[in-house]
Write a protein that holds these residues in place. Structure first.
Motif, PDB file in Angstrom:
ATOM      1  N   ASN A  49       5.993   1.384 -11.438  1.00 19.97           N
ATOM      2  CA  ASN A  49       6.353   0.521 -10.361  1.00 19.97           C
ATOM      3  C   ASN A  49       5.716   1.067  -8.910  1.00 19.97           C
ATOM      4  N   GLN A  50       5.842   2.547  -9.091  1.00 17.36           N
ATOM      5  CA  GLN A  50       5.178   3.389  -7.893  1.00 17.36           C
ATOM      6  C   GLN A  50       3.557   3.054  -7.767  1.00 17.36           C
ATOM      7  N   ALA A  51       2.935   3.033  -8.768  1.00 20.69           N
ATOM      8  CA  ALA A  51       1.510   2.854  -8.769  1.00 20.69           C
ATOM      9  C   ALA A  51       1.266   1.470  -8.338  1.00 20.69           C
ATOM     10  N   VAL A  52       2.115   0.413  -8.604  1.00 17.51           N
ATOM     11  CA  VAL A  52       1.830  -1.089  -8.318  1.00 17.51           C
ATOM     12  C   VAL A  52       1.889  -1.177  -6.709  1.00 17.51           C
ATOM     13  N   ASN A  53       3.035  -0.411  -6.230  1.00 22.36           N
ATOM     14  CA  ASN A  53       3.225  -0.303  -4.975  1.00 22.36           C
ATOM     15  C   ASN A  53       2.129   0.357  -4.124  1.00 22.36           C
ATOM     16  N   ALA A  54       1.502   1.272  -4.603  1.00 23.94           N
ATOM     17  CA  ALA A  54       0.373   1.876  -3.961  1.00 23.94           C
ATOM     18  C   ALA A  54      -0.893   1.178  -4.039  1.00 23.94           C
ATOM     19  N   LEU A  55      -0.738   0.296  -4.946  1.00 25.83           N
ATOM     20  CA  LEU A  55      -2.004  -0.533  -4.960  1.00 25.83           C
ATOM     21  C   LEU A  55      -1.786  -1.703  -4.220  1.00 25.83           C
ATOM     22  N   LYS A  56      -0.803  -2.229  -4.110  1.00 28.85           N
ATOM     23  CA  LYS A  56      -0.321  -3.149  -2.896  1.00 28.85           C
ATOM     24  C   LYS A  56      -0.597  -2.864  -1.447  1.00 28.85           C
ATOM     25  N   ALA A  57      -0.316  -1.406  -1.254  1.00 26.82           N
ATOM     26  CA  ALA A  57      -0.451  -0.940   0.039  1.00 26.82           C
ATOM     27  C   ALA A  57      -1.716  -0.561   0.111  1.00 26.82           C
ATOM     28  N   GLY A  58      -2.816  -0.570  -0.786  1.00 27.93           N
ATOM     29  CA  GLY A  58      -4.104  -0.237  -0.280  1.00 27.93           C
ATOM     30  C   GLY A  58      -4.226   1.186  -0.585  1.00 27.93           C
ATOM     31  N   LEU A  59      -3.398   2.124  -1.144  1.00 15.96           N
ATOM     32  CA  LEU A  59      -3.542   3.440  -1.408  1.00 15.96           C
ATOM     33  C   LEU A  59      -4.500   3.651  -2.373  1.00 15.96           C
ATOM     34  N   VAL A  60      -4.461   2.957  -3.357  1.00 18.29           N
ATOM     35  CA  VAL A  60      -5.321   3.418  -4.763  1.00 18.29           C
ATOM     36  C   VAL A  60      -6.336   2.225  -4.926  1.00 18.29           C
ATOM     37  N   ASP A  61      -7.554   2.513  -5.674  1.00 16.82           N
ATOM     38  CA  ASP A  61      -8.403   1.570  -5.861  1.00 16.82           C
ATOM     39  C   ASP A  61      -7.881   0.314  -7.141  1.00 16.82           C
ATOM     40  N   PHE A  62      -7.130   1.008  -7.798  1.00 17.31           N
ATOM     41  CA  PHE A  62      -6.746   0.446  -9.227  1.00 17.31           C
ATOM     42  C   PHE A  62      -5.592   1.260  -9.669  1.00 17.31           C
ATOM     43  N   ALA A  63      -4.717   0.737 -10.532  1.00 18.64           N
ATOM     44  CA  ALA A  63      -3.751   1.564 -11.391  1.00 18.64           C
ATOM     45  C   ALA A  63      -3.841   1.363 -12.672  1.00 18.64           C
ATOM     46  N   VAL A  64      -3.650   2.369 -13.374  1.00 17.53           N
ATOM     47  CA  VAL A  64      -3.659   2.207 -14.912  1.00 17.53           C
ATOM     48  C   VAL A  64      -2.237   2.808 -15.354  1.00 17.53           C
ATOM     49  N   VAL A  65      -1.511   1.690 -15.974  1.00 17.62           N
ATOM     50  CA  VAL A  65       0.039   2.021 -16.146  1.00 17.62           C
ATOM     51  C   VAL A  65       0.574   1.452 -17.341  1.00 17.62           C
ATOM     52  N   THR A  66       1.977   1.478 -17.655  1.00 19.97           N
ATOM     53  CA  THR A  66       2.410   0.896 -18.994  1.00 19.97           C
ATOM     54  C   THR A  66       3.146  -0.274 -18.736  1.00 19.97           C
ATOM     55  N   THR A  67       3.258  -1.139 -19.400  1.00 16.69           N
ATOM     56  CA  THR A  67       3.981  -2.464 -19.342  1.00 16.69           C
ATOM     57  C   THR A  67       5.451  -1.984 -19.533  1.00 16.69           C
ATOM     58  N   PRO A  68       6.471  -2.928 -18.929  1.00 14.37           N
ATOM     59  CA  PRO A  68       6.042  -4.173 -18.255  1.00 14.37           C
ATOM     60  C   PRO A  68       5.734  -3.887 -16.841  1.00 14.37           C
ATOM     61  N   VAL A  69       4.667  -4.607 -16.121  1.00 24.10           N
ATOM     62  CA  VAL A  69       4.131  -4.464 -15.011  1.00 24.10           C
ATOM     63  C   VAL A  69       4.498  -5.573 -14.151  1.00 24.10           C
ATOM     64  N   ASN A  70       5.293  -5.429 -13.017  1.00 23.56           N
ATOM     65  CA  ASN A  70       5.535  -6.383 -12.028  1.00 23.56           C
ATOM     66  C   ASN A  70       4.590  -6.479 -10.822  1.00 23.56           C
ATOM     67  N   LEU A  71       3.954  -7.800 -10.881  1.00 20.29           N
ATOM     68  CA  LEU A  71       2.662  -7.931  -9.987  1.00 20.29           C
ATOM     69  C   LEU A  71       3.078  -9.079  -9.055  1.00 20.29           C
ATOM     70  N   THR A  72       2.436  -8.848  -7.742  1.00 24.23           N
ATOM     71  CA  THR A  72       2.734  -9.665  -6.587  1.00 24.23           C
ATOM     72  C   THR A  72       1.546 -10.025  -6.310  1.00 24.23           C
ATOM     73  N   GLY A  73       1.409 -11.140  -5.281  1.00 26.90           N
ATOM     74  CA  GLY A  73       0.177 -11.759  -4.578  1.00 26.90           C
ATOM     75  C   GLY A  73      -0.925 -11.925  -5.696  1.00 26.90           C
ATOM     76  N   ASP A  74      -2.088 -11.312  -5.143  1.00 31.84           N
ATOM     77  CA  ASP A  74      -3.212 -11.392  -5.720  1.00 31.84           C
ATOM     78  C   ASP A  74      -3.461 -10.258  -6.835  1.00 31.84           C
ATOM     79  N   MET A  75      -2.527  -9.594  -7.322  1.00 31.66           N
ATOM     80  CA  MET A  75      -2.728  -8.680  -8.238  1.00 31.66           C
ATOM     81  C   MET A  75      -2.993  -9.349  -9.670  1.00 31.66           C
ATOM     82  N   LYS A  76      -3.845  -8.560 -10.432  1.00 32.68           N
ATOM     83  CA  LYS A  76      -4.062  -9.175 -11.623  1.00 32.68           C
ATOM     84  C   LYS A  76      -4.017  -7.838 -12.592  1.00 32.68           C
ATOM     85  N   SER A  77      -3.827  -8.058 -14.016  1.00 34.25           N
ATOM     86  CA  SER A  77      -3.571  -6.818 -15.065  1.00 34.25           C
ATOM     87  C   SER A  77      -4.351  -7.453 -16.103  1.00 34.25           C
ATOM     88  N   GLU A  78      -4.798  -6.328 -16.838  1.00 36.90           N
ATOM     89  CA  GLU A  78      -5.502  -6.572 -18.109  1.00 36.90           C
ATOM     90  C   GLU A  78      -5.099  -5.434 -19.013  1.00 36.90           C
TER      91      GLU A  78
END
Length: 199
Positions: A49-78
């Motif tokens: 969740n912290q990594a996704v929030n950092a992505l949303k805030a533009g603090l990281v270029d992308f996030a590599v995380v474990t699921t489940p992932v709660n995405l917002t806006g224009d975020m995508k996950s593969e």
């Protein structure tokens, strides 16, 4: 050609969760840095969740995380790969190797997990709920390695990635609990925004 490829890739900041780093990303970074030694990589250690929030805030270029992932806006996950958690115990709570335990039989045992609000906690809350049980968390950990350490100290049972648990099981430091109900596999995924994907 190699120099041209290097010039096309700028320095990167990656938000990564602990499990994703150890199971997946470290091996990939070893190969990447061999191909692109001039590219600087900055890793920031987060929960999912912290990594996704950092992505949303533009603090990281992308996030590599474990699921489940709660995405917002224009975020995508593969999805990048899957992994399996097993239930582990220290000597105090170990069970006979040939004994299969139903999850319901463990309701009075102390459980160790990541804190409420993390993806791991959400995952196991749903796992217990799907089996008509309540996930009673007795000890909260800040990292996955803390879960392992507390299990080794006989403080309770905990779910831990099978790939990372195998060496400790072989050394007899922890013991797998043979659950009748198998916890659903989880994925390691890369999360990004459309904007950063095209930079």
């Amino acid at each position: 050609i190699r120099r041209q490829r290097q010039m096309c890739i700028r320095d990167r900041c990656i938000g990564v969760s602990e499990i994703a780093l150890r199971i997946f990303l470290l091996k990939k970074l070893e190969k990447f840095t061999g191909l692109f030694p001039d590219v600087k990589i900055k890793l920031t250690n987060h929960s999912t969740n912290q990594a996704v929030n950092a992505l949303k805030a533009g603090l990281v270029d992308f996030a590599v995380v474990t699921t489940p992932v709660n995405l917002t806006g224009d975020m995508k996950s593969e999805s990048l790969c899957s992994f399996h958690d097993i239930l582990i115990a220290g000597p105090k709570y170990s069970q006979p190797d040939n004994k299969i335990i139903h999850l319901e039989e463990l309701q009075d045992y102390p459980f160790i997990s990541m804190a409420e609000g993390t993806g791991t906690h959400d995952h196991y809350t749903k796992f217990f709920y799907d089996n008509n049980l309540h996930f009673n968390l007795d000890l909260e950990a800040s990292t996955t390695d803390q879960v392992l350490a507390m299990v080794q100290a006989n403080l309770g049972l905990g779910f831990y990635p099978e790939e990372l648990a195998s060496e400790y099981i072989m050394r007899g430091e922890i013991f797998p609990v043979n659950l009748y109900e198998s916890a659903p596999d989880r994925d390691i995924a890369v999360s990004y925004t459309h904007l950063r994907a095209h930079e």
